[in-house]
Motif scaffolding. Structure first.
Motif: not given
Length: 242
Positions: A150-159
């Protein structure tokens, strides 16, 4: 509240379960496996790899498997309820015996150790978070991911990585667990959508025979179920996919 994510990549590892076919077979009954086998972690330099316990290797195995789907600015979230309790218990035993602590062992005992190693090995320098939120650690990691997207990042890696408690802590076990790790590359939505929602949960007694949220999520994912509900301490979580 309902959060929606697109899934760009997914990787999972547990002792004896390393392929998608293996995970689908495991998901038929979702019985916890327990072994000291460690993943190969081929993308981690040998000098670092040999210092890692099963917990650390599992986290890096799945994170590096998804690293081709991210860039150096991608935020990362490493979640674990307990962290590396075997290493922690060993350090506490050394303190009790008034022995000197190993600086390396101490630095690798914290929840964000795998996050830091991953950043160095794969040259990923985006925001890095470590999440430990009791039984709801995985669910809370999705909230952090939603905030980053929501803050503008295109993707996130969640581990997500966990293992059964070290022997010293076993009397405090309140759920069934096994050594496992999985990683997802999340975006703002599209194909292969995962929805995560929550609402206030009623009172619920602790049942030590219940599978941990991470194991239930793996079963939900590889059995290709459409919905899953998990009752945490304060919130009821619902996962659905389309």
């Amino acid at each position: 509240m309902m959060m929606e994510f697109g899934i760009e990549a997914f990787s999972a590892w547990a002792p004896g379960i390393e392929t998608e076919e293996g995970w689908r077979a495991w998901a038929v009954d979702s019985m916890p496996v327990c072994a000291d086998e460690k993943p190969k972690c081929k993308q981690v330099p040998p000098m670092i790899r040999r210092r890692l316990t099963q917990w650390g290797r599992m986290a890096l195995e799945v994170a590096t498997a998804c690293s081709e789907s991210i860039d150096q600015n991608t935020p990362t979230i490493f979640a674990s309820r307990h962290g590396d309790t075997r290493r922690t218990a060993s350090l506490l035993e050394s303190i009790a015996q008034e022995e000197m602590l190993s600086p390396t062992a101490f630095s690798l005992s914290v929840h964000n150790s795998s996050s830091g190693i991953f950043s160095m090995v794969r040259q990923v320098f985006g925001p890095a978070l470590a999440v430990a939120s009791g039984k709801d650690s995985l669910a809370q990691a999705f909230i952090e991911a939603h905030g980053l997207l929501s803050d503008g990042h295109d993707r996130v890696l969640l581990v997500m990585v966990d293992e059964p408690l070290a022997e010293f802590y076993l009397p405090d076990t309140d759920e069934r667990d096994m050594p496992y790790a999985f990683a997802l590359v999340l975006n703002k939505g599209g194909d292969n959508t995962l929805s995560v929602g929550y609402e206030a949960a009623g009172s619920k007694s602790t049942d030590a025979s219940e599978l941990s949220l991470g194991i239930q999520f793996l079963s939900f994912w590889y059995a290709e179920k459409t919905d899953m509900t998990y009752n945490g301490k304060r919130l009821s979580w619902r996962f659905s996919r389309s």
